[in-house]
Design a protein around this motif. Structure first.
Motif, PDB file in Angstrom:
ATOM      1  N   ARG A   7       0.743  -1.193  -0.008  1.00 31.80           N
ATOM      2  CA  ARG A   7       0.073  -0.001   0.109  1.00 31.80           C
ATOM      3  C   ARG A   7       0.911   1.284  -0.002  1.00 31.80           C
ATOM      4  O   ARG A   7       2.102   1.043   0.512  1.00 31.80           O
ATOM      5  CB  ARG A   7      -1.014  -0.002   1.245  1.00 31.80           C
ATOM      6  N   SER A   8       0.391   2.384  -0.454  1.00 26.82           N
ATOM      7  CA  SER A   8       1.032   3.448  -0.598  1.00 26.82           C
ATOM      8  C   SER A   8       1.361   4.221   0.677  1.00 26.82           C
ATOM      9  O   SER A   8       0.789   4.148   1.626  1.00 26.82           O
ATOM     10  CB  SER A   8       0.378   4.520  -1.599  1.00 26.82           C
ATOM     11  N   GLU A   9       2.405   5.182   0.589  1.00 25.53           N
ATOM     12  CA  GLU A   9       2.552   6.132   1.841  1.00 25.53           C
ATOM     13  C   GLU A   9       1.385   6.808   1.998  1.00 25.53           C
ATOM     14  O   GLU A   9       1.226   6.917   3.404  1.00 25.53           O
ATOM     15  CB  GLU A   9       3.952   7.067   1.444  1.00 25.53           C
ATOM     16  N   SER A  10       0.732   7.247   1.221  1.00 20.76           N
ATOM     17  CA  SER A  10      -0.408   8.129   1.704  1.00 20.76           C
ATOM     18  C   SER A  10      -1.533   7.301   2.262  1.00 20.76           C
ATOM     19  O   SER A  10      -2.096   7.798   3.361  1.00 20.76           O
ATOM     20  CB  SER A  10      -0.995   9.027   0.283  1.00 20.76           C
ATOM     21  N   GLU A  11      -1.635   6.127   1.940  1.00 22.67           N
ATOM     22  CA  GLU A  11      -2.843   5.022   2.649  1.00 22.67           C
ATOM     23  C   GLU A  11      -2.378   4.764   4.052  1.00 22.67           C
ATOM     24  O   GLU A  11      -2.778   4.953   4.760  1.00 22.67           O
ATOM     25  CB  GLU A  11      -2.699   3.847   1.732  1.00 22.67           C
ATOM     26  N   ALA A  12      -0.837   4.651   4.168  1.00 25.55           N
ATOM     27  CA  ALA A  12      -0.274   4.549   5.472  1.00 25.55           C
ATOM     28  C   ALA A  12      -0.649   5.556   6.592  1.00 25.55           C
ATOM     29  O   ALA A  12      -1.147   5.559   7.666  1.00 25.55           O
ATOM     30  CB  ALA A  12       1.399   4.070   5.532  1.00 25.55           C
ATOM     31  N   LYS A  13      -0.367   6.874   5.845  1.00 31.70           N
ATOM     32  CA  LYS A  13      -0.589   8.009   6.833  1.00 31.70           C
ATOM     33  C   LYS A  13      -2.156   8.064   7.229  1.00 31.70           C
ATOM     34  O   LYS A  13      -2.111   8.522   8.213  1.00 31.70           O
ATOM     35  CB  LYS A  13       0.010   9.140   5.948  1.00 31.70           C
ATOM     36  N   VAL A  14      -2.854   7.652   6.182  1.00 33.83           N
ATOM     37  CA  VAL A  14      -4.271   7.707   6.772  1.00 33.83           C
ATOM     38  C   VAL A  14      -4.630   6.601   7.602  1.00 33.83           C
ATOM     39  O   VAL A  14      -5.284   6.859   8.861  1.00 33.83           O
ATOM     40  CB  VAL A  14      -5.304   7.521   5.371  1.00 33.83           C
ATOM     41  N   GLN A  15      -4.335   5.505   7.375  1.00 36.57           N
ATOM     42  CA  GLN A  15      -4.548   4.303   8.131  1.00 36.57           C
ATOM     43  C   GLN A  15      -3.896   4.386   9.606  1.00 36.57           C
ATOM     44  O   GLN A  15      -4.404   4.135  10.526  1.00 36.57           O
ATOM     45  CB  GLN A  15      -4.492   3.060   7.576  1.00 36.57           C
ATOM     46  N   GLU A  92      -5.036  -3.465   6.754  1.00 36.09           N
ATOM     47  CA  GLU A  92      -4.260  -2.943   5.760  1.00 36.09           C
ATOM     48  C   GLU A  92      -2.788  -2.994   6.263  1.00 36.09           C
ATOM     49  O   GLU A  92      -2.132  -3.289   5.367  1.00 36.09           O
ATOM     50  CB  GLU A  92      -4.814  -1.276   5.364  1.00 36.09           C
ATOM     51  N   GLU A 129      -1.978  -7.906   4.666  1.00 37.91           N
ATOM     52  CA  GLU A 129      -1.573  -6.495   4.947  1.00 37.91           C
ATOM     53  C   GLU A 129      -0.301  -6.183   4.712  1.00 37.91           C
ATOM     54  O   GLU A 129       0.742  -7.187   4.608  1.00 37.91           O
ATOM     55  CB  GLU A 129      -1.873  -6.698   6.812  1.00 37.91           C
ATOM     56  N   THR A 130       0.044  -4.810   4.322  1.00 36.66           N
ATOM     57  CA  THR A 130       1.253  -4.332   4.105  1.00 36.66           C
ATOM     58  C   THR A 130       2.000  -4.436   5.352  1.00 36.66           C
ATOM     59  O   THR A 130       1.714  -3.983   6.474  1.00 36.66           O
ATOM     60  CB  THR A 130       1.097  -3.028   3.397  1.00 36.66           C
TER      61      THR A 130
END
Length: 163
Positions: A7-15, A92, A129-130
């Motif tokens: 998953r992307s860095e932006s997804e990580a920041k949100v989750q 995730e 999950e990443t």
């Protein structure tokens, strides 16, 4: 074994965002406990200890604090089945804590389990999950934390990293 979708860095920041303070403060807590062991009356206890012992001491206190902060939080499950703490955030991400080198790579004995984690390969019945590391780098004298970073390993490289 198959590769996990990264998953992307932006997804990580949100989750991970709602939990980043707890993750970061757990690391700060672990290092602060190491600092307490260096106070005058306890300094002789710390003097002969190796860097590996320091990392293990800090890790154990990080895990203790993460358990205190994250247990019962919605969307977070703590798992200790494989010899280290996994923080499952939703479906995730799985987070682990590590000491990092200057390049943001985890500092550990390269076991098969660690290699699979770094390569983002499904293992031990985990889902897709990443896998990410929340880790710390010490300054050159190892007297304070220089950086705390969230790293998504991808083999010998990083898919992404943020501080």
């Amino acid at each position: 074994m198959q590769r996990i979708p990264i998953r992307s860095e932006s997804e990580a920041k949100v989750q991970l965002g709602p939990h980043l303070t707890d993750l970061i403060e757990s690391i700060r807590f672990g290092f602060a406990k190491w600092g307490e062991l260096g106070k005058d009356e306890l300094r002789s206890l710390r003097a002969p200890l190796s860097a590996r012992t320091r990392a293990n001491f800090i890790y154990d206190h990080i895990v203790h604090e993460a358990d205190r902060r994250l247990t019962g939080k919605p969307g977070v499950v703590l798992v200790r089945d494989r010899g280290f703490l996994e923080v499952h955030v939703g479906n995730e991400f799985i987070v682990r804590f590590k000491k990092l080198d200057a390049a943001g790579r985890s500092r550990n004995v390269r076991t098969k389990q660690q290699a699979l984690f770094s390569m983002q390969v499904t293992m031990f019945g985990l889902g897709d999950e990443t896998l990410v590391t929340v880790g710390y780098q010490l300054n050159e004298l190892a007297t304070e934390i220089a950086y705390i970073k969230v790293v998504c390993p991808d083999g010998n490289h990083k898919a992404w990293l943020f501080s």
